[in-house]
Design a protein around this motif. Structure first.
Motif, PDB file in Angstrom:
ATOM      1  N   THR A   3      12.702  10.803  27.064  1.00 49.12           N
ATOM      2  CA  THR A   3      12.928   9.800  25.985  1.00 49.12           C
ATOM      3  C   THR A   3      13.170   8.522  26.420  1.00 49.12           C
ATOM      4  O   THR A   3      13.733   8.285  27.647  1.00 49.12           O
ATOM      5  CB  THR A   3      14.208  10.166  25.106  1.00 49.12           C
ATOM      6  N   THR A  28      15.462   3.498  17.485  1.00 50.34           N
ATOM      7  CA  THR A  28      14.218   4.380  17.817  1.00 50.34           C
ATOM      8  C   THR A  28      14.137   4.917  19.255  1.00 50.34           C
ATOM      9  O   THR A  28      14.907   4.197  20.024  1.00 50.34           O
ATOM     10  CB  THR A  28      12.893   3.861  17.306  1.00 50.34           C
ATOM     11  N   GLU A  52      10.749   8.607  17.306  1.00 53.52           N
ATOM     12  CA  GLU A  52      11.670   9.098  16.626  1.00 53.52           C
ATOM     13  C   GLU A  52      12.668   8.186  16.132  1.00 53.52           C
ATOM     14  O   GLU A  52      13.195   7.204  16.864  1.00 53.52           O
ATOM     15  CB  GLU A  52      12.412  10.313  17.568  1.00 53.52           C
ATOM     16  N   MET A  60      12.161  12.605  10.880  1.00 52.15           N
ATOM     17  CA  MET A  60      12.137  11.592  11.981  1.00 52.15           C
ATOM     18  C   MET A  60      12.327  12.144  13.360  1.00 52.15           C
ATOM     19  O   MET A  60      12.527  11.429  14.182  1.00 52.15           O
ATOM     20  CB  MET A  60      12.510  10.294  11.636  1.00 52.15           C
ATOM     21  N   PHE A  61      12.758  13.532  13.493  1.00 49.02           N
ATOM     22  CA  PHE A  61      13.035  13.950  14.929  1.00 49.02           C
ATOM     23  C   PHE A  61      11.794  15.116  15.033  1.00 49.02           C
ATOM     24  O   PHE A  61      11.262  15.726  14.231  1.00 49.02           O
ATOM     25  CB  PHE A  61      14.258  14.722  14.654  1.00 49.02           C
ATOM     26  N   THR A  92       7.247  14.226  12.561  1.00 49.70           N
ATOM     27  CA  THR A  92       6.902  13.520  13.786  1.00 49.70           C
ATOM     28  C   THR A  92       5.473  14.189  14.370  1.00 49.70           C
ATOM     29  O   THR A  92       5.014  13.320  15.135  1.00 49.70           O
ATOM     30  CB  THR A  92       7.897  13.672  14.739  1.00 49.70           C
TER      31      THR A  92
END
Length: 253
Positions: A3, A28, A52, A60-61, A92
């Motif tokens: 990430t 984000t 995300e 949104m995950f 997502t």
């Protein structure tokens, strides 16, 4: 999965920002998901990047069910190549994006009024350079676009989380299956949902279980180590005879 995080700010249109308080940063992160090879940054066959929003709702995950369903799509990619796929409650959209990258014609759907999630889906499609249709589709509502959907495969990751929505979901799935002879619905869910309730609803809506798998049974160890929960993958189809779905229906990949 890797990430990277970022923060962005926005100023209301027509305001120079000189007199208005600055909007709080919108946090984000972009997570990178690898498939094939060692499923790592240095050794993989396919990568999907997901935006995300850590301050928004569950849509949104990337949840564990989505990771497992996406891995299943990758491992069964020959089945998805040149197929028509609809993902319900896409959020997502990781499973649908994997399907698109292996050659499926994909429609990604989420709640019609949830513009934040739908806009994020569009951004993620652009980020991954895939051409998917993005559609607002609310379970149990019969708006015009649903009549044009004729999927070979319906995908749904963690769509069985709110029992109050189960009937609406199964009504939508049943309609799409009736509208698409030979189609199947493949979903992953946490066993918190209660498989017996899902069995009951399948019978109620004239569906049958074709395959029932432990989600971790086919997940690479490098991915399984970072996930938790009792997650099942089930493949569902229409059944006029309405038999029960049970562990006896389980089949190997």
């Amino acid at each position: 999965m890797e990430t990277t995080a970022s923060a962005s700010t926005s100023t209301p249109e027509g305001d120079s920002g000189q007199h208005a308080a600055a909007a709080p940063p919108r946090m984000t992160t972009v997570s990178k998901h690898y498939f094939g090879g060692a499923s790592s940054d240095l050794n993989h066959d396919l990568r999907v990047d997901i935006i995300e929003n850590i301050e928004e709702d569950y849509g949104m995950f990337v949840w564990p069910c989505s990771v497992i369903l996406a891995e299943y799509v990758w491992q069964q990619r020959s089945r998805f190549t040149a197929s028509t796929v609809v993902e319900l409650g896409a959020g997502t959209s990781l499973p649908g994006l994997v399907a698109a990258k292996v050659g499926a014609d994909v429609t990604l759907t989420d709640i019609a009024h949830n513009t934040e999630v739908l806009n994020n889906i569009r951004q993620v499609c652009g980020l991954n350079n895939v051409n998917c249709t993005v559609l607002g589709l609310t379970w149990g509502e019969w708006d015009e676009p649903i009549f044009d959907l004729h999927p070979d495969v319906i995908l749904g990751a963690d769509v069985l989380y709110d029992s109050a929505k189960f009937d609406d979901l199964f009504a939508t799935v049943s309609f799409l299956l009736e509208n698409s002879p030979g189609a199947v619905f493949i979903t992953t869910y946490h066993n918190r949902s209660g498989h017996h309730l899902i069995e009951f609803l399948m019978v109620k809506w004239g569906l049958k279980c074709l395959k029932l798998l432990d989600g971790f049974s086919f997940l690479p160890s490098c991915k399984a180590a970072s996930l938790q929960g009792n997650i099942q993958l089930v493949e569902i189809a229409l059944d006029k005879e309405k038999p029960n779905c049970s562990a006896a229906d389980e089949k190997n990949l």
